[in-house]
Design a protein around this motif. Structure first.
Motif, PDB file in Angstrom:
ATOM      1  N   ILE A 128      -6.734 -13.708  12.626  1.00  9.32           N
ATOM      2  CA  ILE A 128      -6.340 -14.868  13.413  1.00  9.32           C
ATOM      3  C   ILE A 128      -5.184 -14.470  14.323  1.00  9.32           C
ATOM      4  CG2 ILE A 128      -5.315 -17.162  13.314  1.00  9.32           C
ATOM      5  CD1 ILE A 128      -6.872 -17.696  10.825  1.00  9.32           C
ATOM      6  N   ILE A 137      -2.472 -15.891  16.883  1.00 10.61           N
ATOM      7  CA  ILE A 137      -1.810 -17.104  17.359  1.00 10.61           C
ATOM      8  C   ILE A 137      -0.543 -16.713  18.092  1.00 10.61           C
ATOM      9  CG2 ILE A 137      -2.667 -18.823  15.712  1.00 10.61           C
ATOM     10  CD1 ILE A 137      -0.296 -18.233  13.931  1.00 10.61           C
ATOM     11  N   ALA A 150       3.239 -18.454  19.736  1.00 16.57           N
ATOM     12  CA  ALA A 150       4.140 -19.609  19.645  1.00 16.57           C
ATOM     13  C   ALA A 150       5.161 -19.519  20.756  1.00 16.57           C
ATOM     14  CB  ALA A 150       4.836 -19.633  18.282  1.00 16.57           C
ATOM     15  N   CYS A 210       3.427 -26.003  28.000  1.00 24.19           N
ATOM     16  CA  CYS A 210       2.442 -25.338  27.136  1.00 24.19           C
ATOM     17  C   CYS A 210       1.060 -25.268  27.797  1.00 24.19           C
ATOM     18  CB  CYS A 210       2.356 -26.091  25.809  1.00 24.19           C
ATOM     19  SG  CYS A 210       1.215 -25.378  24.618  1.00 24.19           S
ATOM     20  N   ILE A 232      -1.936 -22.028  20.747  1.00 25.13           N
ATOM     21  CA  ILE A 232      -0.529 -21.890  21.140  1.00 25.13           C
ATOM     22  C   ILE A 232       0.277 -22.906  20.345  1.00 25.13           C
ATOM     23  CG2 ILE A 232       1.124 -21.963  23.029  1.00 25.13           C
ATOM     24  CD1 ILE A 232      -1.151 -21.401  24.953  1.00 25.13           C
ATOM     25  N   HIS A 289       8.743 -11.686  19.723  1.00 23.58           N
ATOM     26  CA  HIS A 289       8.752 -11.195  18.341  1.00 23.58           C
ATOM     27  C   HIS A 289       7.333 -11.247  17.794  1.00 23.58           C
ATOM     28  CE1 HIS A 289      11.092 -10.116  14.742  1.00 23.58           C
ATOM     29  NE2 HIS A 289      10.019 -10.576  14.120  1.00 23.58           N
ATOM     30  N   VAL A 345       4.597 -10.563  14.537  1.00 20.68           N
ATOM     31  CA  VAL A 345       4.490 -10.520  13.076  1.00 20.68           C
ATOM     32  C   VAL A 345       3.026 -10.326  12.699  1.00 20.68           C
ATOM     33  CG1 VAL A 345       4.837 -11.808  10.932  1.00 20.68           C
ATOM     34  CG2 VAL A 345       6.453 -12.083  12.816  1.00 20.68           C
ATOM     35  N   ILE A 403       0.658 -10.425   9.182  1.00 23.31           N
ATOM     36  CA  ILE A 403       0.596 -10.763   7.750  1.00 23.31           C
ATOM     37  C   ILE A 403      -0.778 -10.349   7.243  1.00 23.31           C
ATOM     38  CG2 ILE A 403       0.703 -12.651   6.075  1.00 23.31           C
ATOM     39  CD1 ILE A 403       2.225 -14.229   8.337  1.00 23.31           C
ATOM     40  N   GLY A 421      -1.061 -12.177   2.106  1.00 22.83           N
ATOM     41  CA  GLY A 421       0.119 -12.967   2.442  1.00 22.83           C
ATOM     42  C   GLY A 421       1.396 -12.161   2.483  1.00 22.83           C
ATOM     43  N   ILE A 434       4.976 -14.125   1.951  1.00 24.24           N
ATOM     44  CA  ILE A 434       5.328 -15.340   2.686  1.00 24.24           C
ATOM     45  C   ILE A 434       4.969 -16.587   1.904  1.00 24.24           C
ATOM     46  CG2 ILE A 434       5.073 -14.284   4.954  1.00 24.24           C
ATOM     47  CD1 ILE A 434       2.468 -16.120   5.062  1.00 24.24           C
ATOM     48  N   PHE A 448       3.971 -21.722   6.104  1.00 22.66           N
ATOM     49  CA  PHE A 448       4.744 -22.018   7.307  1.00 22.66           C
ATOM     50  C   PHE A 448       3.786 -22.612   8.337  1.00 22.66           C
ATOM     51  CE2 PHE A 448       3.173 -18.753  10.196  1.00 22.66           C
ATOM     52  CZ  PHE A 448       2.635 -17.817   9.334  1.00 22.66           C
ATOM     53  N   GLY A 449       4.320 -23.172   9.387  1.00 19.15           N
ATOM     54  CA  GLY A 449       3.448 -23.743  10.399  1.00 19.15           C
ATOM     55  C   GLY A 449       4.240 -24.382  11.516  1.00 19.15           C
ATOM     56  N   ALA A 450       3.493 -24.884  12.509  1.00 18.05           N
ATOM     57  CA  ALA A 450       4.113 -25.527  13.667  1.00 18.05           C
ATOM     58  C   ALA A 450       3.044 -26.358  14.372  1.00 18.05           C
ATOM     59  CB  ALA A 450       4.692 -24.468  14.614  1.00 18.05           C
ATOM     60  N   PRO A 451       3.475 -27.309  15.192  1.00 16.66           N
ATOM     61  CA  PRO A 451       2.499 -28.098  15.956  1.00 16.66           C
ATOM     62  C   PRO A 451       1.719 -27.205  16.925  1.00 16.66           C
ATOM     63  CG  PRO A 451       4.673 -29.123  16.010  1.00 16.66           C
ATOM     64  CD  PRO A 451       4.858 -27.763  15.414  1.00 16.66           C
ATOM     65  N   ILE A 452       0.451 -27.517  17.086  1.00 20.81           N
ATOM     66  CA  ILE A 452      -0.373 -26.806  18.071  1.00 20.81           C
ATOM     67  C   ILE A 452      -0.295 -27.585  19.376  1.00 20.81           C
ATOM     68  CG2 ILE A 452      -2.687 -26.007  18.662  1.00 20.81           C
ATOM     69  CD1 ILE A 452      -3.355 -26.034  15.674  1.00 20.81           C
ATOM     70  N   CYS A 453       0.083 -26.912  20.465  1.00 19.51           N
ATOM     71  CA  CYS A 453       0.162 -27.634  21.737  1.00 19.51           C
ATOM     72  C   CYS A 453      -1.012 -27.323  22.651  1.00 19.51           C
ATOM     73  CB  CYS A 453       1.495 -27.386  22.443  1.00 19.51           C
ATOM     74  SG  CYS A 453       1.936 -25.677  22.758  1.00 19.51           S
ATOM     75  N   TRP A 500      -0.812 -26.188  12.930  1.00 18.73           N
ATOM     76  CA  TRP A 500      -1.300 -24.938  12.347  1.00 18.73           C
ATOM     77  C   TRP A 500      -0.418 -24.630  11.147  1.00 18.73           C
ATOM     78  CZ3 TRP A 500      -0.195 -20.231  10.450  1.00 18.73           C
ATOM     79  CH2 TRP A 500      -1.256 -19.315  10.321  1.00 18.73           C
ATOM     80  N   TYR A 551      -0.125 -22.045   7.543  1.00 20.11           N
ATOM     81  CA  TYR A 551      -0.678 -20.861   6.885  1.00 20.11           C
ATOM     82  C   TYR A 551      -1.614 -21.259   5.749  1.00 20.11           C
ATOM     83  CZ  TYR A 551      -1.094 -16.571   4.273  1.00 20.11           C
ATOM     84  OH  TYR A 551      -1.612 -15.497   3.596  1.00 20.11           O
ATOM     85  N   HIS A 608      -4.925 -22.634   7.438  1.00 17.20           N
ATOM     86  CA  HIS A 608      -5.697 -21.807   8.365  1.00 17.20           C
ATOM     87  C   HIS A 608      -5.614 -20.310   8.100  1.00 17.20           C
ATOM     88  CE1 HIS A 608      -4.719 -25.545  10.643  1.00 17.20           C
ATOM     89  NE2 HIS A 608      -5.954 -25.416  11.071  1.00 17.20           N
ATOM     90  N   GLY A 609      -4.661 -19.868   7.298  1.00 16.12           N
ATOM     91  CA  GLY A 609      -4.404 -18.437   7.272  1.00 16.12           C
ATOM     92  C   GLY A 609      -4.678 -17.706   5.979  1.00 16.12           C
ATOM     93  N   ILE A 610      -4.973 -18.436   4.906  1.00  9.45           N
ATOM     94  CA  ILE A 610      -5.141 -17.786   3.610  1.00  9.45           C
ATOM     95  C   ILE A 610      -6.308 -16.809   3.643  1.00  9.45           C
ATOM     96  CG2 ILE A 610      -5.936 -18.232   1.256  1.00  9.45           C
ATOM     97  CD1 ILE A 610      -4.025 -20.522   1.097  1.00  9.45           C
ATOM     98  N   ILE A 659      -3.138 -12.248   9.851  1.00  7.14           N
ATOM     99  CA  ILE A 659      -2.534 -13.101  10.875  1.00  7.14           C
ATOM    100  C   ILE A 659      -1.688 -12.253  11.808  1.00  7.14           C
ATOM    101  CG2 ILE A 659      -1.103 -15.139  11.308  1.00  7.14           C
ATOM    102  CD1 ILE A 659      -3.530 -15.705   9.542  1.00  7.14           C
ATOM    103  N   LEU A 678       0.927 -13.062  14.713  1.00  2.00           N
ATOM    104  CA  LEU A 678       1.692 -14.108  15.393  1.00  2.00           C
ATOM    105  C   LEU A 678       2.637 -13.464  16.394  1.00  2.00           C
ATOM    106  CD1 LEU A 678       3.038 -16.974  15.736  1.00  2.00           C
ATOM    107  CD2 LEU A 678       4.499 -16.340  13.799  1.00  2.00           C
ATOM    108  N   VAL A 724       5.625 -14.553  19.042  1.00  2.00           N
ATOM    109  CA  VAL A 724       6.521 -15.619  19.510  1.00  2.00           C
ATOM    110  C   VAL A 724       7.112 -15.214  20.850  1.00  2.00           C
ATOM    111  CG1 VAL A 724       8.523 -17.045  18.971  1.00  2.00           C
ATOM    112  CG2 VAL A 724       7.074 -16.186  17.114  1.00  2.00           C
TER     113      VAL A 724
END
Lengths: 208, 64
Positions: free
Chosen positions: A19, A21, A23, A33, A46, A64, A66, A68, A72, B28, B31-36, B45, B47, B50-52, B56, B58, B60
């Motif tokens: 996946i 993604i 941010a 956005c 996003i 940054h 990351v 995973i 996990g 970890i 964790f997560g955040a709004p999807i825009c 979104w 973890y 959607h992420g197990i 992943i 990511l 930023v």
């Protein structure tokens, strides 16, 4: 990581359990956005990190990155644009994806509780979610219009105004996680909407 | 002695600041955040959702 690079990584691993993604933060300098996605042709999700919910746990340097793994575990966390290094880490992480996350002998694709070890796959209320991870009892409680989920000690229930209020709340908030949602489709048309609320009103006014 | 005391304080401060971030090898938690954008109907979104059992990646960024 640059937007075109992210799309390239997505294409490279499109057939894998990977996946991708991204941010963003500091929106409006100059793009918001939606503009960011449109102008750079991004098709990956996003996320909005304006309140640093991700930066505060992974790192504040920009950009940054990351990675995973399937267990996990953090296998890469660094700032910069080390695309080759990131791709290498992703490739090495693919072997951590088991296909059976909870080690119960049932592959995730057909496991009725992906993250709970339940080799017997018991599902007493036959709602597709295994008893081991099913918080909604569709056998005794959330049945036959009892959307509010109120029962007495003998598992008797009434269908009343509280069920209607709960259903309206579920519809208004599209609350698919509510246990009542699973039985909210009063008309059995595959949707939970205002038509079901009307059907429920009729059932309350004119019980069979 | 004066310099040594400040060196200890600096190390402690640096440890506190840097230890809040996940490091390589850490396990970890959710964790997560709004999807825009590009959420396919999902608003958040996370973890756990959607992420197990997936790898992943990511990234930023900031718009500036």
């Amino acid at each position: 990581m640059e937007a075109p690079q992210l799309e390239a990584v997505k294409q490279q691993f499109i057939d894998e359990e990977v996946i991708i993604i991204t941010a963003g933060k500091s929106w409006g300098q100059p793009y918001n956005c939606e503009q960011w996605a449109t102008n750079f042709g991004l098709t990956i999700p996003i996320l909005d990190d304006e309140i640093d919910s991700l930066s505060s746990i992974f790192g504040n340097s920009i950009p940054h990155n990351v990675v995973i793994d399937g267990n996990g575990q953090i296998v890469y966390t660094s700032n910069g644009h080390n695309l080759a290094g990131i791709i290498n880490v992703i490739e090495n992480s693919l072997n951590t994806i088991s296909g059976d996350y909870d080690d119960d002998g049932i592959l995730d694709d057909v496991d009725n509780c992906i993250d709970v070890n339940n080799p017997l796959q018991n599902d007493n209320d036959l709602d597709g979610t295994g008893d081991a991870c099913d918080s909604c009892d569709n056998l005794l409680v959330y049945v036959d219009g009892n959307i509010y989920g109120e029962v007495d000690y003998q598992s008797n229930y009434d269908i009343d105004i509280f069920d209607l209020i709960t259903l309206m709340d579920i519809i208004a908030n599209d609350d698919t996680n509510n246990c009542g949602y699973e039985i909210g489709d009063i008309t059995n048309d595959g949707n939970v909407n205002i038509i079901d609320a009307i059907a429920l009103i009729q059932r309350i006014l004119y019980p069979e | 002695m004066f310099i040594f005391k400040y060196l200890i304080k600096f190390i402690l401060f640096f440890s506190l600041v840097s230890s809040q971030y996940y490091q390589v090898g850490d396990q970890i938690e959710n964790f997560g955040a709004p999807i825009c954008m590009n959420g396919n109907g999902d608003d958040i979104w996370s973890y756990d959702q959607h992420g197990i059992n997936k790898v992943i990646f990511l990234s930023v960024f900031a718009t500036w």
